[in-house]
Scaffold this motif. Structure first.
Motif, mmCIF file in Angstrom:
data_model
loop_
_atom_site.group_PDB
_atom_site.id
_atom_site.type_symbol
_atom_site.label_atom_id
_atom_site.label_comp_id
_atom_site.label_asym_id
_atom_site.label_seq_id
_atom_site.Cartn_x
_atom_site.Cartn_y
_atom_site.Cartn_z
ATOM 1 N N GLU A 298 -23.128 71.484 25.874
ATOM 2 C CA GLU A 298 -24.338 72.097 26.403
ATOM 3 C C GLU A 298 -24.472 73.548 25.950
ATOM 4 O O GLU A 298 -25.572 74.017 25.605
ATOM 5 C CB GLU A 298 -24.324 72.019 27.932
ATOM 6 N N LEU A 299 -23.350 74.265 25.888
ATOM 7 C CA LEU A 299 -23.396 75.649 25.440
ATOM 8 C C LEU A 299 -23.811 75.733 23.963
ATOM 9 O O LEU A 299 -24.583 76.616 23.568
ATOM 10 C CB LEU A 299 -22.037 76.318 25.656
ATOM 11 N N ARG A 300 -23.285 74.789 23.140
ATOM 12 C CA ARG A 300 -23.669 74.790 21.720
ATOM 13 C C ARG A 300 -25.162 74.502 21.569
ATOM 14 O O ARG A 300 -25.841 75.097 20.739
ATOM 15 C CB ARG A 300 -22.839 73.765 20.937
ATOM 16 N N ARG A 301 -25.688 73.567 22.361
ATOM 17 C CA ARG A 301 -27.108 73.253 22.288
ATOM 18 C C ARG A 301 -27.956 74.453 22.664
ATOM 19 O O ARG A 301 -28.965 74.760 22.013
ATOM 20 C CB ARG A 301 -27.419 72.072 23.212
ATOM 21 N N VAL A 302 -27.523 75.158 23.692
ATOM 22 C CA VAL A 302 -28.268 76.337 24.119
ATOM 23 C C VAL A 302 -28.233 77.416 23.042
ATOM 24 O O VAL A 302 -29.237 78.083 22.766
ATOM 25 C CB VAL A 302 -27.697 76.868 25.453
ATOM 26 N N ARG A 303 -27.075 77.580 22.370
ATOM 27 C CA ARG A 303 -26.981 78.589 21.311
ATOM 28 C C ARG A 303 -27.893 78.231 20.134
ATOM 29 O O ARG A 303 -28.544 79.091 19.550
ATOM 30 C CB ARG A 303 -25.522 78.735 20.844
ATOM 31 N N ARG A 304 -27.901 76.933 19.742
ATOM 32 C CA ARG A 304 -28.772 76.521 18.634
ATOM 33 C C ARG A 304 -30.241 76.771 18.960
ATOM 34 O O ARG A 304 -31.015 77.229 18.119
ATOM 35 C CB ARG A 304 -28.550 75.049 18.296
ATOM 36 N N GLN A 305 -30.638 76.450 20.176
ATOM 37 C CA GLN A 305 -32.026 76.706 20.559
ATOM 38 C C GLN A 305 -32.360 78.187 20.492
ATOM 39 O O GLN A 305 -33.445 78.577 20.057
ATOM 40 C CB GLN A 305 -32.268 76.167 21.976
ATOM 41 N N ALA A 306 -31.392 79.007 20.920
ATOM 42 C CA ALA A 306 -31.639 80.448 20.874
ATOM 43 C C ALA A 306 -31.787 80.946 19.440
ATOM 44 O O ALA A 306 -32.633 81.804 19.135
ATOM 45 C CB ALA A 306 -30.497 81.184 21.582
ATOM 46 N N ILE A 307 -30.964 80.386 18.520
ATOM 47 C CA ILE A 307 -31.054 80.797 17.116
ATOM 48 C C ILE A 307 -32.406 80.426 16.530
ATOM 49 O O ILE A 307 -33.063 81.228 15.855
ATOM 50 C CB ILE A 307 -29.903 80.159 16.310
ATOM 51 N N TRP A 308 -32.876 79.190 16.782
ATOM 52 C CA TRP A 308 -34.156 78.764 16.239
ATOM 53 C C TRP A 308 -35.321 79.541 16.860
ATOM 54 O O TRP A 308 -36.321 79.810 16.199
ATOM 55 C CB TRP A 308 -34.372 77.259 16.455
ATOM 56 N N ARG A 309 -35.186 79.898 18.144
ATOM 57 C CA ARG A 309 -36.242 80.710 18.761
ATOM 58 C C ARG A 309 -36.339 82.081 18.104
ATOM 59 O O ARG A 309 -37.419 82.626 17.921
ATOM 60 C CB ARG A 309 -35.968 80.851 20.270
ATOM 61 N N ARG A 310 -35.156 82.636 17.739
ATOM 62 C CA ARG A 310 -35.193 83.933 17.071
ATOM 63 C C ARG A 310 -35.818 83.823 15.681
ATOM 64 O O ARG A 310 -36.492 84.735 15.208
ATOM 65 C CB ARG A 310 -33.779 84.509 16.963
ATOM 66 N N ARG A 311 -35.567 82.689 14.965
ATOM 67 C CA ARG A 311 -36.102 82.522 13.615
ATOM 68 C C ARG A 311 -37.600 82.235 13.614
ATOM 69 O O ARG A 311 -38.345 82.741 12.755
ATOM 70 C CB ARG A 311 -35.369 81.382 12.884
ATOM 71 N N LEU A 312 -38.027 81.391 14.527
ATOM 72 C CA LEU A 312 -39.410 80.923 14.515
ATOM 73 C C LEU A 312 -40.303 81.677 15.483
ATOM 74 O O LEU A 312 -41.509 81.458 15.508
ATOM 75 C CB LEU A 312 -39.459 79.421 14.842
ATOM 76 N N GLY A 313 -39.735 82.541 16.283
ATOM 77 C CA GLY A 313 -40.544 83.276 17.241
ATOM 78 C C GLY A 313 -40.504 82.610 18.599
ATOM 79 O O GLY A 313 -40.102 81.448 18.747
ATOM 80 N N PRO A 314 -40.945 83.284 19.581
ATOM 81 C CA PRO A 314 -40.920 82.736 20.938
ATOM 82 C C PRO A 314 -41.781 81.497 21.054
ATOM 83 O O PRO A 314 -42.812 81.371 20.397
ATOM 84 C CB PRO A 314 -41.472 83.885 21.788
ATOM 85 N N VAL A 315 -41.365 80.565 21.887
ATOM 86 C CA VAL A 315 -42.126 79.341 22.127
ATOM 87 C C VAL A 315 -43.445 79.693 22.778
ATOM 88 O O VAL A 315 -43.512 80.511 23.706
ATOM 89 C CB VAL A 315 -41.308 78.385 23.019
ATOM 90 N N GLY A 316 -44.501 79.060 22.276
ATOM 91 C CA GLY A 316 -45.813 79.328 22.846
ATOM 92 C C GLY A 316 -46.591 80.350 22.051
ATOM 93 O O GLY A 316 -47.791 80.498 22.238
ATOM 94 N N ARG A 317 -45.931 81.085 21.124
ATOM 95 C CA ARG A 317 -46.624 82.047 20.290
ATOM 96 C C ARG A 317 -46.623 81.548 18.853
ATOM 97 O O ARG A 317 -45.571 81.200 18.318
ATOM 98 C CB ARG A 317 -45.948 83.411 20.360
ATOM 99 N N PRO A 318 -47.763 81.462 18.189
ATOM 100 C CA PRO A 318 -47.801 80.952 16.803
ATOM 101 C C PRO A 318 -46.893 81.779 15.904
ATOM 102 O O PRO A 318 -46.890 83.001 15.960
ATOM 103 C CB PRO A 318 -49.282 81.096 16.409
#
Length: 233
Positions: free
Chosen positions: A44-64
């Motif tokens: 679960e911790l690894r999944r949370v870290r991966r999501q955080a990395i992709w959010r940093r690359r692609l921008g916050p969820v909900g913002r184009p």
């Protein structure tokens, strides 16, 4: 320390008070029994870290985010430019000179058939009786100047023959040239050579009757002088 639970169990010795909604907390004597729960927590911790990395690359969820579309566009442009470069890039000749163009790639190089040509007196002339020979096909162009040049460049051992399809055209265009006719068009048919107006093709045949070279358009003697010398050898 905390209050005991419904079964009269209080918190483990040495632990601070725990929220009552956690219920009964049991600390096992063997820590290996918690291995499966530990793996789940790490997963679960690894999944949370991966999501955080992709959010940093692609921008916050909900913002184009323009990051991913720009990446796709860049890859498409690179692929297109690579394809254009592969098609238009100049290719150098391996020999270092101008590339060789073969207008008649289907013309065979090998033994000529045992054809009989026709002389000015309508008598048959076996083709093999003229070898070695330079046979000039003049049915599409008299090309008298080119024929004279070939006759002057040919060694005495090499017969220069002009061939036309018209029986009445058996007139020599230069001294030492033997005019013959091929009314059936056997030579052109065998060689898959089409007649092109204004040009005369030449065949260089050795003593064994082997076609060693086809000159699709007869030009300066320098283009075939070495081949004539080999035929005479």
């Amino acid at each position: 320390m905390g209050m005991p639970d419904a079964e009269g169990h209080g918190p483990p010795e040495g632990l601070p008070d725990l929220p009552p909604e956690w219920g009964r907390v049991v600390v096992p004597d063997d820590a290996s029994t918690l291995a499966e729960e530990a793996r789940q927590v790490r997963r679960e911790l690894r999944r949370v870290r991966r999501q955080a990395i992709w959010r940093r690359r692609l921008g916050p969820v909900g913002r184009p985010s323009v990051g991913l579309p720009m990446l796709v566009l860049l890859v498409a442009v690179l692929i297109t430019l690579t394809g254009l470069a592969a098609v238009t890039w100049p290719r150098s000749s391996r020999s270092g000179g101008a590339p060789t163009v073969l207008p008649y790639p289907t013309a065979p190089v090998g033994p000529l058939p045992a054809l009989d040509l026709v002389g000015p007196d309508d008598a048959p002339v076996p083709l093999r009786s003229l070898l070695p020979a330079m046979i000039v096909l003049v049915d599409a162009c008299p090309c008298a100047e080119q024929v004279r040049t070939a006759a002057a460049a040919a060694p005495p051992e090499v017969t220069v023959v002009t061939v036309t399809q018209d029986r009445s055209a058996g007139v020599a265009t230069a001294p030492g040239v033997r005019p013959l006719a091929d009314p059936a068009g056997g030579l052109r048919s065998y060689l898959h050579l089409s007649a092109h107006p204004g040009t005369a093709a030449a065949l260089l045949v050795d003593r064994q009757g082997t076609l060693v070279r086809v000159v699709p358009e007869l030009g300066p003697a320098a283009d075939y002088r070495d081949d004539l010398a080999r035929l005479a050898g």
